[in-house]
Scaffold this motif. Structure first.
Motif, PDB file in Angstrom:
ATOM      1  N   PHE A  68       1.932   3.861   9.313  1.00 25.08           N
ATOM      2  CA  PHE A  68       0.593   3.469   8.870  1.00 25.08           C
ATOM      3  C   PHE A  68       0.506   1.954   8.711  1.00 25.08           C
ATOM      4  CE2 PHE A  68      -2.168   2.461   5.164  1.00 25.08           C
ATOM      5  CZ  PHE A  68      -3.387   2.838   5.710  1.00 25.08           C
ATOM      6  N   PRO A 128      -2.003  -0.700   7.138  1.00 21.24           N
ATOM      7  CA  PRO A 128      -3.222  -0.800   6.330  1.00 21.24           C
ATOM      8  C   PRO A 128      -4.118  -1.948   6.781  1.00 21.24           C
ATOM      9  CG  PRO A 128      -1.382  -1.776   5.154  1.00 21.24           C
ATOM     10  CD  PRO A 128      -0.816  -1.167   6.415  1.00 21.24           C
ATOM     11  N   HIS A 180       0.853  -1.179   0.000  1.00 20.55           N
ATOM     12  CA  HIS A 180       0.000   0.000   0.000  1.00 20.55           C
ATOM     13  C   HIS A 180       0.899   1.243   0.000  1.00 20.55           C
ATOM     14  CE1 HIS A 180      -3.021   2.923   1.108  1.00 20.55           C
ATOM     15  NE2 HIS A 180      -3.961   2.005   0.998  1.00 20.55           N
ATOM     16  N   PRO A 181       0.691   2.179  -0.939  1.00 19.52           N
ATOM     17  CA  PRO A 181       1.567   3.359  -1.019  1.00 19.52           C
ATOM     18  C   PRO A 181       1.708   4.123   0.293  1.00 19.52           C
ATOM     19  CG  PRO A 181       0.229   3.210  -2.990  1.00 19.52           C
ATOM     20  CD  PRO A 181      -0.266   2.141  -2.061  1.00 19.52           C
ATOM     21  N   ARG A 182       0.672   4.141   1.122  1.00 18.94           N
ATOM     22  CA  ARG A 182       0.760   4.903   2.374  1.00 18.94           C
ATOM     23  C   ARG A 182       1.766   4.285   3.349  1.00 18.94           C
ATOM     24  NH1 ARG A 182      -4.812   6.334   5.150  1.00 18.94           N
ATOM     25  NH2 ARG A 182      -3.324   7.141   6.705  1.00 18.94           N
ATOM     26  N   SER A 214      -0.956  15.365  -5.567  1.00 20.89           N
ATOM     27  CA  SER A 214      -2.280  14.751  -5.485  1.00 20.89           C
ATOM     28  C   SER A 214      -3.397  15.685  -5.910  1.00 20.89           C
ATOM     29  CB  SER A 214      -2.538  14.267  -4.055  1.00 20.89           C
ATOM     30  OG  SER A 214      -2.458  15.352  -3.147  1.00 20.89           O
ATOM     31  N   ALA A 218       7.475   7.379  -4.889  1.00 19.33           N
ATOM     32  CA  ALA A 218       6.540   8.309  -4.264  1.00 19.33           C
ATOM     33  C   ALA A 218       6.846   9.757  -4.650  1.00 19.33           C
ATOM     34  CB  ALA A 218       6.574   8.149  -2.751  1.00 19.33           C
ATOM     35  N   VAL A 256       4.871   6.162   2.328  1.00 22.05           N
ATOM     36  CA  VAL A 256       4.764   7.599   2.585  1.00 22.05           C
ATOM     37  C   VAL A 256       4.625   7.885   4.078  1.00 22.05           C
ATOM     38  CG1 VAL A 256       3.421   9.672   2.090  1.00 22.05           C
ATOM     39  CG2 VAL A 256       3.741   7.951   0.308  1.00 22.05           C
ATOM     40  N   GLN A 257       3.882   7.006   4.787  1.00 18.54           N
ATOM     41  CA  GLN A 257       3.676   7.155   6.231  1.00 18.54           C
ATOM     42  C   GLN A 257       4.107   5.845   6.897  1.00 18.54           C
ATOM     43  OE1 GLN A 257      -0.605   8.526   5.190  1.00 18.54           O
ATOM     44  NE2 GLN A 257      -0.249   9.267   7.261  1.00 18.54           N
TER      45      GLN A 257
END
Length: 312
Positions: free
Chosen positions: A65, A67, A56-58, A131, A98, A61-62
């Motif tokens: 996180f 998921p 998951h891209p998040r 975004s 990213a 990036v985070q």
């Protein structure tokens, strides 16, 4: 379907029609977009491609996180293989990726590596570092690069809009029967049978305790469910009733997933199983006595049998 894990050396030579997304659940909305990709590609005798990510891209990036996924990558690829898509291109999502702008992503990955001639975008899909870019921006970028960009329409059903976020919310609410309609299959997860407290056996309802295989698995709302259990080793499927909860009648415990499999007495500790959720029966309740609990389990089993027998 061919699964293509992208590397810097990857080159897709044949012209292609593609769509891009995380495709969590491969639900009816995803299937709607993928069907258009397949149809457009067949019309031109091009390759149809679904572009997705390994994580998951998040997560990149985070980093903190975690998921909640409807489908892990392995299962997602299996589901995509049944959509008619020729190729699923799996991109290794990284901090470097990213940082790519939408234009740069379209140039280096879509055009130069995957030879995308036509890109069909889901109505709510966004990609690239900026975004805030709109569909019109993607069309403009595509015109510069020689990629025709088309917008897919949303897929609405009597149960609501088919989207991954909607399905996650429904699972948290225990609405597994509605989720089944949006996925076009029962929601399920893989797990392993582990040792439990053995209290169900004393009541005449022996249970198998299930530990999800993936830490990202979404568990439906606590309560009692009509389920089917499939043994991975034999692919045999059995009816059962399952409880997700903390066993409040016995005190305070951590959350467990316990399933009573009907007409089954085999030893399956450490076995891999898949749990299919059919319908939620009731909330988890703290009973004043073990006898009351046993009476309720008898009633639950009768109700679950009615639900599962109606599937035949």
């Amino acid at each position: 379907m061919t699964t293509l894990y992208l590397t810097p050396e990857t080159k897709q030579l044949q012209p292609s029609v593609a769509t891009i997304g995380f495709f969590d659940g491969v639900h009816l909305g995803h299937q709607h977009v993928l069907k258009q990709v397949v149809e457009h590609a067949h019309r031109r005798q091009w390759t149809s491609i679904a572009i997705t990510f390994d994580v998951h891209p998040r997560v990149v990036v985070q980093p903190n996180f975690t998921p909640e996924l409807i489908t892990p990558l392995e299962e997602k690829l299996h589901l995509l293989s049944h959509t008619g898509i020729d190729v699923t291109a799996v991109l290794p999502f990284s901090a470097e990726m990213a940082q790519l702008s939408a234009f740069r992503f379209m140039q280096t990955i879509l055009k130069e590596q995957l030879n995308v001639q036509q890109l069909i975008i889901g109505y709510d899909n966004r990609f690239g570092k900026q975004s805030g870019e709109t569909f019109e921006d993607y069309v403009r970028f595509g015109a510069e690069l020689g990629i025709e960009v088309l917008l897919s329409t949303p897929f609405d059903t009597p149960q609501g809009r088919a989207s991954s976020s909607t399905i996650r919310k429904m699972l948290h609410n225990g609405e597994v029967d509605v989720v089944q309609q949006l996925l076009s299959r029962p929601y399920s997860f893989l797990g392993k049978v582990v040792h439990g407290y053995q209290e169900g056996r004393k009541l005449g309802f022996p249970t198998a305790n299930i530990e999800p295989k993936y830490s990202t698995t979404i568990l439906p709302k606590e309560g009692v469910y009509a389920v089917q259990i499939e043994l991975s080793a034999t692919h045999k499927r059995y009816n059962g009733m399952l409880n997700i909860g903390n066993r409040p009648t016995y005190g305070t415990f951590k959350q467990t997933i316990e399933v009573h499999i009907f007409d089954f007495n085999e030893e399956i500790y450490d076995s891999e199983v898949r749990v299919f959720f059919i319908e939620r029966v009731r909330d988890e309740v703290k009973f004043s006595s073990v006898e009351q609990l046993k009476e309720q389990l008898v009633a639950d089993k009768k109700r679950v049998e009615q639900i599962l027998n109606s599937l035949k």
